[in-house]
Each structure stands twice: as C-alpha cells, then as structure tokens.
Design an enzyme around this catalytic site. Sequence first.
Site, PDB file in Angstrom:
ATOM      1  N   GLY A   1      -1.252   4.298   1.238  1.00 18.77           N
ATOM      2  CA  GLY A   1      -2.648   4.013   0.962  1.00 18.77           C
ATOM      3  C   GLY A   1      -3.239   3.013   1.920  1.00 18.77           C
ATOM      4  O   GLY A   1      -2.724   2.795   3.019  1.00 18.77           O
ATOM      5  N   SER A   2      -4.284   2.368   1.478  1.00 16.51           N
ATOM      6  CA  SER A   2      -5.078   1.498   2.341  1.00 16.51           C
ATOM      7  C   SER A   2      -4.551   0.070   2.369  1.00 16.51           C
ATOM      8  O   SER A   2      -3.588  -0.278   1.699  1.00 16.51           O
ATOM      9  CB  SER A   2      -6.517   1.475   1.838  1.00 16.51           C
ATOM     10  OG  SER A   2      -6.589   0.735   0.636  1.00 16.51           O
ATOM     11  N   SER A   3      -5.261  -0.747   3.115  1.00 21.01           N
ATOM     12  CA  SER A   3      -4.902  -2.162   3.194  1.00 21.01           C
ATOM     13  C   SER A   3      -5.193  -2.889   1.883  1.00 21.01           C
ATOM     14  O   SER A   3      -4.833  -4.048   1.723  1.00 21.01           O
ATOM     15  CB  SER A   3      -5.655  -2.838   4.347  1.00 21.01           C
ATOM     16  OG  SER A   3      -7.047  -2.684   4.162  1.00 21.01           O
TER      17      SER A   3
END
Length: 144
Positions: free
Chosen positions: A64-66
């Site tokens: 996923g994302s940061s």
Amino acid sequence: MSGVILHGRTVVPGVVEGEALVSHEPISGWGGIDPMRGVIIEPRHELFGVCFSGKILVFPSAKGSSGWSGFFQTTRLSGTAPIGMVIGRISTKSALGAVVTRVPTVTDLDADPCEAIATGDWVRVDAGNGTVAVEKRRGEHEPA
C-alpha cells in the site's frame, strides 16, 4: 527457550516475548487495518477480522501507500499495537512503521519467518541481537 532460533537484522531494538500472529500475505496499513481496534479489516485478507493487538505480528511485507506508518503509529497511540514485529522483507514504509510503533522488530532473517513460525507459537524477539526464538505450540494430540 528451546526450539527454532532465527537470525536477522535489527530494525527497532528491544526484547519482547508473546504469542505469534502470522500472516502469509502482505499487510496494508491504510484501509487494511482498523488502528483503533488493532484489527485487520481488508476484506479478502487471510486474517480479516483478527486482532493483532498484544501479539507479535509476523508478516512477509507491507503493501500500500506511505500511509502505512501513520496507521501503525495510531495503533501505538491507541494502545492497540502489536508488541513486536517480524518482517520478512523490509521496505521504507514497514521500517518507518516499526520505528513509529516503537516495538522490537527484526527483518532479513535466515529463514522465511512466515514458514518457520505459526500462529500461536510462543516467540521471543531479541531485536538488539537480531534473534527470534520460537517455541512451537503443542498440537492437540501431542503429549504435554
């Protein structure tokens, strides 16, 4: 502690022991966990609905994302964080997540931790020394 000892690299130093919760699938922070309850909420994840709070979370990697690290930091602030982490393959998001969660964490082990450790095993993470000691849980039909 007898059993298997894995050797790896320190991400966050410290020593903790407790029950393992093993995911064979990467864990998503943003949209994958409910940080207020310490529960995996990704609908198709193998641990959907399972609480990781107070466990040693063993997983192959983050996905996923940061936002991953922010969600895991919220578990620390909410008192729902895992007590330790064993991460198969480290990334910047999982490394930062371990740092902000402030729990002993080891990675890059000499064996796949998701295969060497099973949910329910008793695990001692000595992240300062880069070791993970595993006491295998007894099967239902094993003598005490």
